[in-house]
Design a protein around this motif. Structure first.
Motif, mmCIF file in Angstrom:
data_model
loop_
_atom_site.group_PDB
_atom_site.id
_atom_site.type_symbol
_atom_site.label_atom_id
_atom_site.label_comp_id
_atom_site.label_asym_id
_atom_site.label_seq_id
_atom_site.Cartn_x
_atom_site.Cartn_y
_atom_site.Cartn_z
ATOM 1 N N LEU A 84 0.707 -1.288 -0.054
ATOM 2 C CA LEU A 84 -0.034 -0.111 0.058
ATOM 3 C C LEU A 84 0.805 1.267 -0.149
ATOM 4 O O LEU A 84 0.616 2.246 -0.721
ATOM 5 N N LEU A 85 1.861 1.240 0.834
ATOM 6 C CA LEU A 85 2.554 2.541 1.065
ATOM 7 C C LEU A 85 3.441 2.749 -0.514
ATOM 8 O O LEU A 85 3.752 3.773 -0.800
ATOM 9 N N GLY A 86 4.104 1.673 -0.707
ATOM 10 C CA GLY A 86 4.761 1.747 -2.105
ATOM 11 C C GLY A 86 4.119 2.091 -3.346
ATOM 12 O O GLY A 86 4.613 2.581 -4.173
ATOM 13 N N ASP A 87 2.755 1.337 -3.319
ATOM 14 C CA ASP A 87 1.956 1.718 -4.457
ATOM 15 C C ASP A 87 1.654 3.151 -4.462
ATOM 16 O O ASP A 87 1.377 4.127 -5.321
ATOM 17 N N ALA A 88 1.295 3.843 -3.200
ATOM 18 C CA ALA A 88 0.834 4.930 -3.089
ATOM 19 C C ALA A 88 1.843 5.910 -3.379
ATOM 20 O O ALA A 88 1.441 7.157 -4.089
ATOM 21 N N GLU A 89 3.251 5.628 -3.152
ATOM 22 C CA GLU A 89 4.260 6.498 -3.409
ATOM 23 C C GLU A 89 4.381 6.519 -5.107
ATOM 24 O O GLU A 89 4.627 7.593 -5.460
ATOM 25 N N TYR A 90 4.280 5.509 -5.727
ATOM 26 C CA TYR A 90 4.555 5.493 -6.907
ATOM 27 C C TYR A 90 3.352 6.318 -7.502
ATOM 28 O O TYR A 90 3.648 7.244 -8.438
ATOM 29 N N ILE A 91 1.865 6.106 -7.282
ATOM 30 C CA ILE A 91 1.034 6.931 -7.917
ATOM 31 C C ILE A 91 1.238 8.441 -7.360
ATOM 32 O O ILE A 91 0.972 9.223 -8.374
ATOM 33 N N ALA A 92 1.547 8.720 -6.206
ATOM 34 C CA ALA A 92 1.947 10.205 -5.975
ATOM 35 C C ALA A 92 3.072 10.819 -6.921
ATOM 36 O O ALA A 92 2.850 11.766 -7.526
ATOM 37 N N SER A 93 3.961 9.941 -7.269
ATOM 38 C CA SER A 93 4.969 10.458 -8.154
ATOM 39 C C SER A 93 4.338 10.545 -9.485
ATOM 40 O O SER A 93 4.974 11.615 -10.124
ATOM 41 N N VAL A 94 3.448 9.942 -9.955
ATOM 42 C CA VAL A 94 2.666 10.125 -11.065
ATOM 43 C C VAL A 94 1.995 11.173 -11.283
ATOM 44 O O VAL A 94 2.164 12.138 -12.231
ATOM 45 N N VAL A 95 1.152 11.606 -10.157
ATOM 46 C CA VAL A 95 0.355 12.884 -10.007
ATOM 47 C C VAL A 95 1.341 13.986 -9.903
ATOM 48 O O VAL A 95 0.770 14.977 -10.467
ATOM 49 N N ARG A 96 2.613 13.931 -9.436
ATOM 50 C CA ARG A 96 3.345 15.047 -9.194
ATOM 51 C C ARG A 96 3.965 15.712 -10.673
ATOM 52 O O ARG A 96 4.171 16.786 -10.774
ATOM 53 N N VAL A 155 -4.166 7.643 0.140
ATOM 54 C CA VAL A 155 -2.936 8.127 0.462
ATOM 55 C C VAL A 155 -2.320 8.965 -0.567
ATOM 56 O O VAL A 155 -1.955 10.026 -0.154
ATOM 57 N N ALA A 156 -2.214 8.805 -1.518
ATOM 58 C CA ALA A 156 -1.684 9.290 -2.804
ATOM 59 C C ALA A 156 -2.298 10.744 -2.883
ATOM 60 O O ALA A 156 -1.749 11.635 -3.392
ATOM 61 N N GLY A 157 -3.652 10.806 -2.784
ATOM 62 C CA GLY A 157 -4.517 11.882 -2.779
ATOM 63 C C GLY A 157 -3.917 12.912 -2.167
ATOM 64 O O GLY A 157 -4.579 14.109 -2.164
ATOM 65 N N ALA A 158 -3.081 12.936 -1.086
ATOM 66 C CA ALA A 158 -2.644 14.260 -0.308
ATOM 67 C C ALA A 158 -1.797 14.882 -1.219
ATOM 68 O O ALA A 158 -1.505 16.299 -0.606
ATOM 69 N N GLU A 159 -1.331 14.434 -2.318
ATOM 70 C CA GLU A 159 -0.600 15.501 -3.276
ATOM 71 C C GLU A 159 -1.340 16.777 -3.503
ATOM 72 O O GLU A 159 -2.368 16.736 -3.609
ATOM 73 N N ASP A 160 -0.459 17.943 -3.648
ATOM 74 C CA ASP A 160 -1.127 19.113 -3.577
ATOM 75 C C ASP A 160 -2.028 19.623 -4.917
ATOM 76 O O ASP A 160 -3.097 20.190 -4.749
ATOM 77 N N ASN A 161 -1.611 18.902 -5.825
ATOM 78 C CA ASN A 161 -2.541 19.383 -7.173
ATOM 79 C C ASN A 161 -3.517 18.162 -7.225
ATOM 80 O O ASN A 161 -4.375 18.396 -8.146
#
Length: 241
Positions: free
Chosen positions: A46-58, A78-84
């Motif tokens: 979960l944590l690794g997958d969320a970080e990967y998706i967060a990197s895509v979002v960024r 989790v990944a949805g916390a990204e600013d954009n």
């Protein structure tokens, strides 16, 4: 939260599937003039997958509406916390609370039919002498449990081309719940035999989401693509007001 720019829709698939599970929704979204990204989720943790998706979002210029199906719901939590990220959309998904795991949320409710047809397979973990455990669905049971209202031939293909989920993902706790700060929408598959629909309803209501239901199997995006695209578009439209 709002923006004058039209958001990019980032589609996050779940366990036992890949980005092709959005194959019928993507053309519908593009026809509405939306930019779409549908990355492959590693399905390792979960944590690794969320970080990967967060990197895509960024890497997406401008605002994002983050859409998660099934386990992908936990990932976008989790990944949805990204600013954009401007909004979250859950499709038959898990909406975790901060500090909660998939296993804990699911454990509040009776098991779905999925529990009895799971297969556990060891896989090598780089740098470790201990193997990991992949979780998948027994192929002969996949069409009925996962995709009962999807074309049978397609469901058979999906059954033998699953992307397993590492068992580790069930136990990891969400460090953040992005729905606490982002407007969120939740679609319940009321005929879901993979996730108990009450798990979906509970998570959505707890989060104060805008909720809708459709009489569908778990693979709602393939069974009801127009309704899913419409639901996502509602979130996009609301996020640019």
């Amino acid at each position: 939260m709002s923006s004058s720019a039209t958001p990019t829709v980032v589609l996050v698939h779940g366990a036992f599937a890949d980005a092709s599970s959005f194959a019928r929704v993507i053309p519908e979204l593009i026809a509405r003039g939306l930019n779409v990204v549908a990355p492959a989720v590693p399905n390792r943790s979960l944590l690794g997958d969320a970080e990967y998706i967060a990197s895509v979002v960024r890497q997406v210029p401008g605002p994002v509406v983050l859409v998660g199906h099934s386990y992908g719901g936990a990932v976008i939590t989790v990944a949805g916390a990204e600013d954009n990220v401007q909004a979250l959309v859950y499709l038959a998904g898990y909406a975790l609370e901060e500090g909660e795991s998939l296993g804990e949320l699911q454990g509040r409710f009776p098991d779905s039919d999925l529990a009895s047809v799971l297969v556990y397979t060891p896989f090598p973990v780089e740098g470790s002498s201990e193997p990991g455990t992949d979780v998948s669905v027994r192929p002969d049971a996949f069409p009925d449990v996962f995709a009962a209202d999807v074309d049978r031939d397609l469901a058979t293909v999906l059954a033998v081309s699953q992307r397993p989920l590492a068992a580790l993902a069930f136990a990891e706790k969400a460090p953040v719940a992005a729905w606490r700060t982002k407007p969120s929408w939740g679609l319940v598959s009321s005929s879901d035999h993979t996730i108990n629909p009450d798990v979906e309803r509970y998570g959505y209501r707890r989060a104060g989401m805008t909720i809708a239901e459709v009489d569908s199997s778990h693979l709602v995006m393939l069974a009801h693509p127009k309704r899913v695209a419409e639901f996502i578009h509602e979130a996009v439209t609301a996020s640019i007001r």
